[in-house]
Design an enzyme around this catalytic site. Sequence first.
Site, PDB file in Angstrom:
ATOM      1  N   ASN A 156     -26.775 -45.002  27.235  1.00 35.15           N
ATOM      2  CA  ASN A 156     -27.240 -46.031  26.313  1.00 35.15           C
ATOM      3  C   ASN A 156     -26.207 -46.486  24.859  1.00 35.15           C
ATOM      4  O   ASN A 156     -26.158 -47.290  24.421  1.00 35.15           O
ATOM      5  CB  ASN A 156     -28.651 -45.556  25.840  1.00 35.15           C
ATOM      6  CG  ASN A 156     -28.627 -44.354  25.267  1.00 35.15           C
ATOM      7  OD1 ASN A 156     -28.198 -43.420  25.864  1.00 35.15           O
ATOM      8  ND2 ASN A 156     -28.958 -44.135  24.095  1.00 35.15           N
ATOM      9  N   HIS A 157     -25.284 -45.324  24.764  1.00 30.01           N
ATOM     10  CA  HIS A 157     -24.396 -45.400  23.700  1.00 30.01           C
ATOM     11  C   HIS A 157     -23.173 -46.147  24.014  1.00 30.01           C
ATOM     12  O   HIS A 157     -22.036 -46.268  23.394  1.00 30.01           O
ATOM     13  CB  HIS A 157     -24.206 -44.221  23.000  1.00 30.01           C
ATOM     14  CG  HIS A 157     -25.219 -43.795  22.097  1.00 30.01           C
ATOM     15  ND1 HIS A 157     -25.812 -44.381  21.144  1.00 30.01           N
ATOM     16  CD2 HIS A 157     -26.304 -42.595  22.295  1.00 30.01           C
ATOM     17  CE1 HIS A 157     -26.906 -43.456  20.681  1.00 30.01           C
ATOM     18  NE2 HIS A 157     -27.128 -42.470  21.302  1.00 30.01           N
ATOM     19  N   HIS A 163     -28.635 -41.658  33.858  1.00 30.51           N
ATOM     20  CA  HIS A 163     -29.057 -41.678  32.471  1.00 30.51           C
ATOM     21  C   HIS A 163     -30.183 -42.014  31.713  1.00 30.51           C
ATOM     22  O   HIS A 163     -30.344 -43.128  31.691  1.00 30.51           O
ATOM     23  CB  HIS A 163     -27.618 -42.365  31.839  1.00 30.51           C
ATOM     24  CG  HIS A 163     -27.439 -41.932  30.220  1.00 30.51           C
ATOM     25  ND1 HIS A 163     -26.641 -40.936  30.016  1.00 30.51           N
ATOM     26  CD2 HIS A 163     -27.901 -42.392  29.130  1.00 30.51           C
ATOM     27  CE1 HIS A 163     -26.539 -40.645  28.603  1.00 30.51           C
ATOM     28  NE2 HIS A 163     -27.349 -41.616  28.158  1.00 30.51           N
ATOM     29  N   HIS A 173     -29.276 -34.285  26.824  1.00 28.09           N
ATOM     30  CA  HIS A 173     -28.647 -33.262  26.273  1.00 28.09           C
ATOM     31  C   HIS A 173     -29.087 -31.822  26.530  1.00 28.09           C
ATOM     32  O   HIS A 173     -28.515 -30.806  25.615  1.00 28.09           O
ATOM     33  CB  HIS A 173     -28.292 -33.537  24.623  1.00 28.09           C
ATOM     34  CG  HIS A 173     -27.356 -34.588  24.320  1.00 28.09           C
ATOM     35  ND1 HIS A 173     -26.779 -34.922  23.261  1.00 28.09           N
ATOM     36  CD2 HIS A 173     -27.141 -35.899  25.133  1.00 28.09           C
ATOM     37  CE1 HIS A 173     -26.317 -36.024  23.424  1.00 28.09           C
ATOM     38  NE2 HIS A 173     -26.412 -36.646  24.727  1.00 28.09           N
TER      39      HIS A 173
HETATM   40 FE   FE2 Z   1     -25.888 -38.667  25.281  1.00 27.56          FE
HETATM   41 FE   FE2 Z   2     -27.639 -41.373  26.129  1.00 23.71          FE
END
Ligand code: FE2
Ligand code: FE2
Length: 272
Positions: free
Chosen positions: A69-70, A155, A182
Site C-alpha cells: 500500500n505504500h 500484502h 510487520h
Molecule cells: Fe509494510
Molecule cells: Fe503495507
Amino acid sequence: MIKIIAIGDVVGKAGRQALAKSLPLIRERIDPDIVIVNGENAAGGFGITKKIYKQFIENFSIDCVTTGNHWHDKREIFEFLPQAERLVVPANMSNVESIEMGYKILEDRNGNPFAVINLIGNAFMQPGNRNLFKTIDLIMDRIPQNVKVRIVDVHAEATSEKQGVGRYLAGNVSLVFGTHSHVQTADERILEDATGYITDIGMTGPYESVIGIKTEAAIARMKDNERKRFEPASKDLWTPFIEVSVDPKSGLCHSIKRYRWELSKLINDDQK
Ligand SMILES: [Fe+2]
Ligand SMILES: [Fe+2]
C-alpha cells in the site's frame, strides 16, 4: 531444486542496515538462487526511491522487489517504475493502472524462469482496490505455461484473507507469502503438497518500536489521536525471512523454513 529466500517489509534506514548485514550471511549459509524483498517501507518508512531500488538490485543482487500500500509514497516511483524490470506493485490496487505492473517474469541465475506476483488485500485496507481473487485469475491466465515457479506476495492486513489466498492458489503456485503486518507468523507449511505458505514473514528493521515506527509517536496517535510525525525507529535490528525449496520442473514446493535473525544476538554468536 531452486532455493528461494523471501524477506518481509524493509523499514527505513535501519531496515536497510539489517538487510545489508544479513544478506551476505544468508548468501554464505544458504546460497539462494532467488532473493525477493518487500521494499514498500524502505525509504524513511514510506515508499521506495530510485536510489534505494538500484542499491537493492545492483549492490545487494536482489532478484525482485515487491511492494504494498505504500508503493507510491515517494512520488519519484511514477518516473522510474516503467523502466524498473525487477519491481512489482500490487496488481489490484486502485491507483495501479494495469495488472502488468503487478507481476514480472524473470530468470534465476541458472536460467530457470519464475514469476513474481504482488497483490493487495481488500479487507481492512484502503477502499477502492480491485477484487484480489479475480485479479489473481487474470494474472494466472497470462503467465506462460512453461513458467512453473510462481511466487505470490499477498500484502494484506487480515490473516484470514491471506489464508484464503493460500488455499485459493494451493496446487497452482509454488509459494504464497504474506507481508504488511510487520509481525512474523509461525504458521509456515506446505498446502496440498504443492504450495509453500506463510501468513506473514515479518518486518526487517528496528524492533524497539511499534511495527517499525518510533514508539512515542505511535502511542500518542493511538492514545490521544495526536498527529505526531511518524518516523522509523533505529534500534534492535532483526531480519526475519523464509527459505523455500521448489522443483523448477514441476513448480512444487518441497520445503519451507522460517527464520528470525536478531542481529545483535547473531553477531555475538558468530564472535563466540
Ligand atoms: Fe509494510
Ligand atoms: Fe503495507
